[in-house]
Design an enzyme around this catalytic site. Structure first.
Site, PDB file in Angstrom:
ATOM      1  N   TYR A 180      37.879  34.962  31.172  1.00  0.00           N
ATOM      2  CA  TYR A 180      37.250  35.648  29.823  1.00  0.00           C
ATOM      3  C   TYR A 180      36.635  36.798  30.221  1.00  0.00           C
ATOM      4  O   TYR A 180      37.058  37.974  29.492  1.00  0.00           O
ATOM      5  CB  TYR A 180      36.211  34.660  29.430  1.00  0.00           C
ATOM      6  CG  TYR A 180      35.630  35.025  28.023  1.00  0.00           C
ATOM      7  CD1 TYR A 180      36.446  34.741  26.781  1.00  0.00           C
ATOM      8  CD2 TYR A 180      34.498  35.509  27.903  1.00  0.00           C
ATOM      9  CE1 TYR A 180      35.905  35.028  25.435  1.00  0.00           C
ATOM     10  CE2 TYR A 180      34.044  36.020  26.741  1.00  0.00           C
ATOM     11  CZ  TYR A 180      34.893  35.668  25.532  1.00  0.00           C
ATOM     12  OH  TYR A 180      34.308  36.267  24.274  1.00  0.00           O
ATOM     13  N   ILE A 181      35.654  36.820  31.223  1.00  0.00           N
ATOM     14  CA  ILE A 181      34.772  38.106  31.276  1.00  0.00           C
ATOM     15  C   ILE A 181      35.344  39.105  32.589  1.00  0.00           C
ATOM     16  O   ILE A 181      35.220  40.128  32.472  1.00  0.00           O
ATOM     17  CB  ILE A 181      33.357  37.942  31.641  1.00  0.00           C
ATOM     18  CG1 ILE A 181      32.444  39.112  31.346  1.00  0.00           C
ATOM     19  CG2 ILE A 181      32.956  37.350  32.861  1.00  0.00           C
ATOM     20  CD1 ILE A 181      32.355  39.707  29.940  1.00  0.00           C
ATOM     21  N   GLY A 182      35.959  38.298  33.306  1.00  0.00           N
ATOM     22  CA  GLY A 182      36.668  38.927  34.247  1.00  0.00           C
ATOM     23  C   GLY A 182      37.673  39.971  33.967  1.00  0.00           C
ATOM     24  O   GLY A 182      37.638  41.178  34.622  1.00  0.00           O
ATOM     25  N   LYS A 211      24.272  28.112  39.466  1.00  0.00           N
ATOM     26  CA  LYS A 211      24.290  29.658  39.785  1.00  0.00           C
ATOM     27  C   LYS A 211      22.943  29.884  40.319  1.00  0.00           C
ATOM     28  O   LYS A 211      22.846  30.848  41.198  1.00  0.00           O
ATOM     29  CB  LYS A 211      24.114  30.244  38.243  1.00  0.00           C
ATOM     30  CG  LYS A 211      25.513  30.151  37.551  1.00  0.00           C
ATOM     31  CD  LYS A 211      25.370  31.052  36.103  1.00  0.00           C
ATOM     32  CE  LYS A 211      26.615  30.947  35.309  1.00  0.00           C
ATOM     33  NZ  LYS A 211      26.726  31.746  34.238  1.00  0.00           N
TER      34      LYS A 211
END
Length: 308
Positions: A15-17, A133
């Site tokens: 998606y953000i890649g 994370k």
């Protein structure tokens, strides 16, 4: 200007890649995307793969789980950016191990691109996701790997088309559900702009071993302000339904995946104000729109215009 860093993106078809790969190529970096053989032959990914090729991106075949091939690829680049999805966050230890062995990486950007996970007041299941994370951050620091953590807050393309209304496919025209009292400020950034700001930071000494916050003033809105802006655009007052925190917490407990994840992130951001309830101190962070005033980012106002 010295030569631009060679960048490897792991998770680039995600998606953000894909926005980060596109920005890297556009800004003139030699750009490498690690892809699995199965991804290249996947019809749903063919458009992305073609766009990579046409923008001059080098596809390297490999896998997070093949240490030797990963080390070999990493040795060819200067900077590694991970944009792996939720289920692979913990597996980034494999990237860290490969970076450590390769020994040549100037900077690692782990998969972040959301809240600053060291400054959240989240409940489950978001708490665990943020925890993964944070754990990766601690491992990077313990290994002495140079890093930048990108806290890009909300993806405009995910939250704004529905005005953060669960299950909606367009912004509301009659009534709107608001979590909490609607006053804490959240930040909404267009995915392409997140890509641009991330790549700008790659060779910038000011972002080394810092958190890069993407918190442009024009994209920072409380839920109430967001609704007012939308009402102005459509020339209509919406009925507002406020959901008190107790009820939000109850709804999270009763929801199933992925709705409970989305709701618990909503609670962190809209009820607790975790995008903006702290000052960015120079000791740990910098703000992207201040560092790169030349970037013409899409504002929330402009983004919403397309739905009027």
């Amino acid at each position: 200007m010295s030569e631009k860093s060679k960048i490897l993106i792991i998770g680039g078809t995600g998606y953000i890649g894909k926005s980060i790969v596109a920005a890297s190529a556009r800004l003139g970096h030699p750009t490498f995307a690690l892809v699995r053989e199965s991804t290249v032959s996947n019809p749903s990914k063919s458009e992305i793969i073609e766009s990579f090729k046409s923008s001059g991106v080098t596809l390297v075949y490999g896998d997070l789980y093949d240490h030797e091939s990963l080390v070999k690829v990493i040795k060819q680049v200067d900077v590694v950016i991970s944009t792996v999805g939720h289920t692979q966050l913990s597996d980034q230890v494999k990237i860290i191990a490969a970076i450590k062995e390769a020994g040549n990486v100037k900077r690692f950007f782990p998969s972040e691109f959301g809240n600053d996970v060291d400054r959240v007041h989240a409940v489950e299941p978001a708490k665990t996701a943020f925890g993964f994370k944070a754990q990766i951050r601690r491992t990077i620091e313990a290994e002495g790997i140079p890093y930048t953590y990108v806290s890009s807050n909300f993806f405009a393309g995910f939250f704004l088309p529905s005005l953060a209304q669960p299950g909606a496919t367009a912004p509301p025209r009659d009534k709107v559900i608001i979590l909490g009292d609607g006053n804490p400020k959240a930040v909404f950034n267009k995915e392409d702009d997140i890509g641009t700001f991330t790549i700008k930071a790659v060779d910038d000494p000011r972002t080394l071993n810092k958190i890069l916050y993407i918190r442009p003033p024009q994209n920072t809105y409380s839920f109430n302000d967001l609704v007012s802006l939308w009402e102005k655009k459509i020339g209509k007052t919406l009925e507002k339904i406020y959901v008190p925190e107790e009820q939000v917490l109850k709804n999270i407990q009763e929801a199933s995946i992925p709705q409970n994840v989305i709701l618990s992130i909503g609670h962190s951001v809209f009820v607790k104000g975790d995008h903006t309830n702290f000052e960015i101190e120079p000791s740990f962070g910098v703000e992207a729109s201040e560092l790169y005033p030349d970037v013409k980012y899409t504002t929330v106002d402009e983004f919403l215009q397309q739905f009027v």
